[in-house]
Design a protein around this motif. Structure first.
Motif, PDB file in Angstrom:
ATOM      1  N   UNK A 130      41.352  29.408-131.891  1.00 39.80           N
ATOM      2  CA  UNK A 130      40.146  28.764-132.400  1.00 39.80           C
ATOM      3  C   UNK A 130      38.895  29.463-131.896  1.00 39.80           C
ATOM      4  N   UNK A 131      38.945  29.924-130.671  1.00 40.20           N
ATOM      5  CA  UNK A 131      37.807  30.648-130.099  1.00 40.20           C
ATOM      6  C   UNK A 131      37.495  31.882-130.921  1.00 40.20           C
ATOM      7  N   UNK A 132      38.515  32.640-131.308  1.00 41.67           N
ATOM      8  CA  UNK A 132      38.289  33.821-132.130  1.00 41.67           C
ATOM      9  C   UNK A 132      37.684  33.480-133.475  1.00 41.67           C
TER      10      UNK A 132
ATOM     11  N   UNK B 223      41.060  39.688-132.818  1.00 42.78           N
ATOM     12  CA  UNK B 223      41.726  39.162-131.635  1.00 42.78           C
ATOM     13  C   UNK B 223      42.513  37.902-131.935  1.00 42.78           C
ATOM     14  N   UNK B 224      41.955  37.028-132.785  1.00 43.48           N
ATOM     15  CA  UNK B 224      42.657  35.799-133.146  1.00 43.48           C
ATOM     16  C   UNK B 224      43.946  36.104-133.909  1.00 43.48           C
ATOM     17  N   UNK B 225      43.893  37.087-134.807  1.00 43.47           N
ATOM     18  CA  UNK B 225      45.083  37.463-135.566  1.00 43.47           C
ATOM     19  C   UNK B 225      46.161  38.030-134.646  1.00 43.47           C
ATOM     20  N   UNK B 226      45.764  38.902-133.716  1.00 45.91           N
ATOM     21  CA  UNK B 226      46.726  39.470-132.778  1.00 45.91           C
ATOM     22  C   UNK B 226      47.298  38.381-131.874  1.00 45.91           C
TER      23      UNK B 226
ATOM     24  N   UNK C 168      45.934  40.602-126.271  1.00 46.14           N
ATOM     25  CA  UNK C 168      45.266  39.706-127.214  1.00 46.14           C
ATOM     26  C   UNK C 168      44.100  38.979-126.560  1.00 46.14           C
ATOM     27  N   UNK C 169      44.283  38.504-125.323  1.00 48.16           N
ATOM     28  CA  UNK C 169      43.196  37.810-124.630  1.00 48.16           C
ATOM     29  C   UNK C 169      42.044  38.758-124.326  1.00 48.16           C
TER      30      UNK C 169
ATOM     31  N   UNK D  21      34.323  32.153-123.240  1.00 52.30           N
ATOM     32  CA  UNK D  21      35.183  33.213-122.711  1.00 52.30           C
ATOM     33  C   UNK D  21      35.578  32.921-121.267  1.00 52.30           C
ATOM     34  N   UNK D  22      34.646  32.336-120.506  1.00 51.02           N
ATOM     35  CA  UNK D  22      34.982  31.919-119.143  1.00 51.02           C
ATOM     36  C   UNK D  22      36.044  30.843-119.140  1.00 51.02           C
ATOM     37  N   UNK D  23      36.005  29.946-120.108  1.00 45.38           N
ATOM     38  CA  UNK D  23      37.022  28.895-120.211  1.00 45.38           C
ATOM     39  C   UNK D  23      38.376  29.512-120.569  1.00 45.38           C
ATOM     40  N   UNK D  24      38.370  30.577-121.366  1.00 48.11           N
ATOM     41  CA  UNK D  24      39.618  31.281-121.677  1.00 48.11           C
ATOM     42  C   UNK D  24      40.289  31.760-120.400  1.00 48.11           C
TER      43      UNK D  24
END
Length: 510
Positions: free
Chosen positions: A313-315, A326-329, A392-393, A411-414
């Motif tokens: 969802x982030x991507x 990135x979301x697809x990968x 991916x991340x 991104x920090x939450x990731x």
């Protein structure tokens, strides 16, 4: 090539029909399922190469041109996810056959497992390849109808409430989806996605927002986005092991694909989507924190499944080519790693006779191969270098860092959610594989064909799980070419022109 495009949908349907006719022959059903899914995997690879070299491949069903007729479309994104998903379905089928869950009710009675399994696979293929909203609804109904049967087969009293929750929520989301399609058609006069890409933009802003939010809610329920996730941690852990692996690997990712496809193709944005950034944060944190307090291994994995939907969802929320790449990968990697972990969980349960972490221990000494099969996907999900999860991340973090303050915060939450995932999986590792070995709990139903609480685990189950581990490792090994491929897919998603031209260009003289 247009004929090839129809076969990933037709072959599983024909295979399902053959397994119904030949239901008295378990060997025939098994062979048909494996042959059909192997063929679909080959076809998906062919479509991926063709879509990458020539652009989207389009088939107009019945000879009716879009937007009047039904179009099947394979572009880089859909072909990649179709290939990975088919490899997962093939491995899970081998695992299920060897576990004999496919033969529940065997004797003189026919089995429904193989027909329903293949129909679910047909629905998955159709969802990836369809070019219009109503056929997407049909694809989801194919998947869900088959899943109702698979999740409720051999159901005991303890599993009935979870099965009812799953069915009820799925029916509600389907009703909302059908309502959304009706509103889209009333506002635009079409349900063809390529045609909608041109017509949605002419609607008033308020109408566009309502339609976009309705599709977000519909696919948010199906993809288990917080706060619409409540059904998943109660449903998947109560399904038979291979069924849970199949659902965890495919169903939520197909729903995310539908959300990604509709939101990028129909609703153009020139900045990050704030609402989805908030939902991504909530999904990542609620799922990860929920996993930390679980003692049931399958519930823990279900909460981690929810958490990592937030990464994708982030991507989508960042809404630029790099983030969508990135979301697809991440989606391709997530399909394999979650299915693998649920299969490993089934092997652990088979050895110990329980899903309770407190009642496990010492498997590293008694089953070192099983420890390796758990460690690799666990490190991949946590994003330990140089696994596919890390690649991916990293792509998502780089896209977020370049997109402004809001995405930078997310991104920090990731990173935080990744650390929480690592901690949750380390807890599993310590409790299950180390410590004092515990005697296996006896099988509560000695007549059950699925043996638990026993060391008798045959090689095909291990081989199927190891095959998915190999797919995950291959994604890491070929991360460079895959990143280039998903990068081109991300550009296409933002541009939209290649997709629209491929579907509508012929009759409009473009």
């Amino acid at each position: 090539m247009t004929t090839v495009l129809t076969l990933p949908v037709l072959l599983p349907m024909l295979g399902a029909a053959v397994t119904v006719v030949g239901s008295r022959s378990a060997a025939l059903q098994r062979v048909v399922g494996i042959v059909v899914l192997t063929a679909v995997a080959v076809l998906a690879a062919v479509l991926l190469v063709a879509a990458d070299e020539r652009g989207p491949v389009v088939a107009e069903l019945g000879g009716w041109a879009a937007p009047v007729g039904i179009a099947l479309v394979a572009d880089r994104l859909s072909a990649l996810l179709l290939l990975v998903s088919t490899l997962v379905t093939l491995a899970v089928l081998v695992y299920a056959i060897d576990q004999r869950i496919a033969d529940y009710g065997r004797g003189t009675a026919s089995t429904t497992f193989h027909p329903m399994y293949l129909m679910l696979c047909a629905g998955v293929s159709l969802a990836y390849l369809t070019g219009d909203l109503f056929t997407l609804f049909v694809a989801f109904e194919l998947m869900l109808t088959a899943s109702y049967v698979l999740i409720t087969r051999r159901t005991g009293a303890s599993r009935i409430p979870a099965g009812m929750t799953y069915v009820t929520v799925s029916l509600l989301s389907s009703l909302l989806f059908l309502t959304a399609i009706a509103l889209v058609y009333a506002a635009t006069g079409t349900v063809n996605l390529a045609d909608l890409a041109e017509r949605i933009g002419t609607l008033p802003g308020g109408v566009q927002s309502v339609l976009g939010l309705m599709l977000l809610v519909v696919f948010g329920i199906k993809a288990a986005i917080v706060p619409l996730h409540f059904w998943l941690p109660d449903s998947y852990p109560n399904a038979p092991g291979p069924v849970a692996a199949l659902f965890a690997g495919l169903l939520t990712k197909v729903s995310f694909y539908a959300l990604l496809r509709t939101e990028t193709l129909l609703f153009s944005r020139d900045k990050p989507w704030t609402l989805l950034l908030v939902l991504a944060v909530a999904t990542m944190l609620v799922g990860a924190l929920g996993a930390l307090v679980q003692n049931d291994l399958n519930r823990l994995l279900s909460f981690l499944l929810v958490s990592h939907i937030g990464f994708m969802l982030f991507g989508l929320a960042v809404f630029d080519a790099a983030a969508l790449s990135g979301a697809a990968l991440y989606a391709a990697h997530h399909i394999t790693v979650l299915a693998t972990l649920f299969l490993v969980s089934g092997l652990i349960t088979r050895r110990t006779g329980t899903v309770s972490l407190d009642e496990m221990g010492g498997l590293a000494r008694s089953s070192p191969g099983l420890a390796v099969l758990f460690a690799i996907p666990a490190m991949t999900l946590a994003g330990i270098p140089p696994t596919a999860g890390f690649v991916a991340k990293l792509a998502l973090l780089q896209a977020g860092a370049a997109a402004g303050l809001g995405p930078q915060v997310v991104a920090g939450v990731v990173i935080l959610a990744s650390l929480l995932t690592l901690y949750a999986l380390v807890r599993v590792w310590v409790r299950v594989f180390w410590g004092k070995p515990r005697p296996p709990r006896p099988d509560e139903d000695p007549t059950d064909e699925v043996l638990v609480g026993t060391a008798r685990t045959s090689m095909p189950m291990y081989a199927a799980t190891a095959g998915l581990v190999a797919v995950s490792l291959a994604i890491a090994v070929f991360a460079g070419p895959l990143t280039v491929l998903t990068g081109r897919a991300g550009v296409d998603l933002i541009d939209r022109t290649p997709y629209v031209d491929a579907v509508l260009g012929a009759q409009e003289g473009r």
